[in-house]
Design a protein around this motif. Structure first.
Motif, PDB file in Angstrom:
ATOM      1  N   ARG A  98       0.858  -1.199   0.000  1.00 22.35           N
ATOM      2  CA  ARG A  98       0.000   0.000   0.000  1.00 22.35           C
ATOM      3  C   ARG A  98       0.882   1.232   0.000  1.00 22.35           C
ATOM      4  O   ARG A  98       1.762   1.373   0.854  1.00 22.35           O
ATOM      5  CB  ARG A  98      -0.887   0.001   1.243  1.00 22.35           C
ATOM      6  CG  ARG A  98      -1.846  -1.183   1.326  1.00 22.35           C
ATOM      7  CD  ARG A  98      -2.526  -1.180   2.691  1.00 22.35           C
ATOM      8  NE  ARG A  98      -3.536  -2.213   2.823  1.00 22.35           N
ATOM      9  CZ  ARG A  98      -3.291  -3.465   3.196  1.00 22.35           C
ATOM     10  NH1 ARG A  98      -2.045  -3.854   3.470  1.00 22.35           N
ATOM     11  NH2 ARG A  98      -4.272  -4.338   3.309  1.00 22.35           N
ATOM     12  N   ASN A 103      -2.126   1.118  -4.727  1.00 19.63           N
ATOM     13  CA  ASN A 103      -1.980  -0.178  -4.066  1.00 19.63           C
ATOM     14  C   ASN A 103      -1.531  -1.172  -5.113  1.00 19.63           C
ATOM     15  O   ASN A 103      -2.178  -1.314  -6.148  1.00 19.63           O
ATOM     16  CB  ASN A 103      -3.310  -0.624  -3.463  1.00 19.63           C
ATOM     17  CG  ASN A 103      -3.744   0.271  -2.327  1.00 19.63           C
ATOM     18  OD1 ASN A 103      -2.964   0.546  -1.418  1.00 19.63           O
ATOM     19  ND2 ASN A 103      -4.967   0.757  -2.398  1.00 19.63           N
ATOM     20  N   LEU A 147      -8.960  -5.174  -0.327  1.00 18.97           N
ATOM     21  CA  LEU A 147      -8.936  -3.712  -0.381  1.00 18.97           C
ATOM     22  C   LEU A 147     -10.351  -3.139  -0.376  1.00 18.97           C
ATOM     23  O   LEU A 147     -10.598  -2.079   0.187  1.00 18.97           O
ATOM     24  CB  LEU A 147      -8.153  -3.239  -1.613  1.00 18.97           C
ATOM     25  CG  LEU A 147      -6.640  -3.485  -1.505  1.00 18.97           C
ATOM     26  CD1 LEU A 147      -5.948  -3.334  -2.857  1.00 18.97           C
ATOM     27  CD2 LEU A 147      -6.003  -2.531  -0.496  1.00 18.97           C
ATOM     28  N   SER A 152     -10.929   0.643  -0.300  1.00 12.71           N
ATOM     29  CA  SER A 152      -9.830   1.042  -1.166  1.00 12.71           C
ATOM     30  C   SER A 152      -9.875   0.192  -2.440  1.00 12.71           C
ATOM     31  O   SER A 152     -10.754  -0.667  -2.570  1.00 12.71           O
ATOM     32  CB  SER A 152      -8.533   0.834  -0.392  1.00 12.71           C
ATOM     33  OG  SER A 152      -7.470   1.372  -1.096  1.00 12.71           O
TER      34      SER A 152
END
Ligand code: SAH
Ligand code: SF4
Length: 347
Positions: A98, A103, A147, A152
């Protein structure tokens, strides 16, 4: 034998399978949506398809080809290594990194690697088998699920984990096809990088198939004698032909090529070798990534000191070669490049 994962199938194969089960064409869209957008882990989650079809699919396929055996998170929590067990009990690893702006997931293409680069932990464990396309895609799906739970998203995929992607060429290409297909994962080609030790015949083929996917080549020396020692593949695919293939690649794709160079203290890190490297790459649309070697168990040398790294870098810069020094991420969890097999070997 372990059941095949449904992520092995490309769109046409899924279509054909559903047709053979007497299903209308729109089922393909529904199933792809469940697999690649909703990231369902179980056929029972597909509420919009009949339960009889769910049962048939579950009889034929598994969704997830990977069982998470262990995850190790770095102290700063930014780097995470995951150990997966495959259907046949063999294991591979991926690393999720990350960063503030992105990412990135480093994925494996083989269990072990037959290329035997002396400094590489994966090379030291030998070769077991190729991963199937779905076993490669499954690593990406794992990261996307992870994620998503953190609100994310995954922005980059690098084929730099265990194994040599160009020795599992079919599996690598098929996995990229599923990742990038707009009806499947729809992951941007330019966000994917494949790293090869330099299997020359595959470079042009790769350029033809996926000209938008980034290519990285692991160089580690600008001299044949030394490179053959570090990277035995160089005995078959020597530098002159490799550099020519790289120049041809750039000409065909107009894409910048990345050269990876792991700096080993007093082995390949002299200013003279930096100068030679600059000469080799001069005029090519390329970029050099320098990384201080992560020492591995059976190759008892050190990564270059900071001073040697910076001197090497400045020689390249003085000669107009774009260069970046890579940070060593995840060292304490053995998640650095080429260290992926290490934690499972007895210390
Ligand atoms: N087989 C491919 C991709 C996997 S290795 C290849 O060799 O390119 C990914 C990268 O890690 C390669 O650049 C490889 O040379 C590098 N690497 C391997 N062992 C390393 C180590 N101990 N320290 C630093 N980089 C390493
Ligand atoms: Fe295989 Fe790449 Fe390791 Fe060499 S560096 S042994 S090609 S994984």
């Amino acid at each position: 034998m372990a059941k095949q994962t449904v992520y092995d199938l490309n769109k046409d194969a899924l279509n054909d399978t559903l047709k053979s089960l007497g299903q209308p064409a729109f089922r393909t869209t529904q199933i792809l949506d469940g697999l690649y957008s909703k990231l369902y882990q179980d056929f029972n989650h597909f509420a919009n398809i009949p339960s009889s079809l769910r049962a048939s699919l579950a009889e034929m396929f598994v969704i997830d080809p990977l069982h998470v055996e262990d995850t190790i998170v770095s102290k700063d929590r930014l780097t995470e290594k995951v150990l997966f067990t495959l259907g046949d009990g063999l294991q591979v690893e991926s690393v999720l990194m990350r960063y503030s702006e992105r990412n990135s997931l480093c994925i494996s293409t083989q269990v072990g690697c037959p290329m035997g680069c002396v400094f590489c932990a994966t090379g030291q464990m030998g070769y077991m088998r190729n991963l199937s396309p779905g076993e490669i895609v499954g690593q990406v799906i794992w990261a996307m699920r992870k994620l998503r739970a953190e609100d994310s998203t995954l922005t980059n995929v690098v084929y730099m984990g265990m194994g040599e992607p160009f020795l599992n060429f079919e599996g690598t290409l098929a996995s990229i096809a599923n990742l990038t297909n707009p009806d499947m994962l729809n992951f941007g080609s330019r966000r994917i990088t494949v790293s090869t030790v330099g299997i020359i015949p595959k470079i042009a083929m790769f350029a033809r198939e996926h000209p938008q996917v980034n290519l990285a080549i692991s160089l580690h020396s600008p001299e044949d004698l030394l490179r053959s020692e570090l990277v035995p593949a160089n005995r078959i695919y020597p530098l002159k032909s490799l550099i020519q293939a790289s120049r041809d690649y750039v000409e065909r794709t107009h894409r910048r090529i990345t050269f990876e160079y792991a700096l080993i203290q007093d082995v390949n890190d002299s200013p003279e070798l930096a100068l030679k490297l600059a000469g080799l790459l001069t005029g090519m649309l390329c970029h050099v990534n320098l990384i201080a070697l992560n020492p591995s168990k059976e190759y008892a040398v050190q990564g270059s000191s900071k001073d040697r790294v910076l001197t090497f870098q400045s020689v390249l810069e003085e000669h107009g070669i774009p260069v970046t020094v890579r940070l060593r991420r995840g060292i304490e969890i053995h998640a650095g490049c080429g260290q992926l097999a290490r934690s499972r070997q007895p210390e």
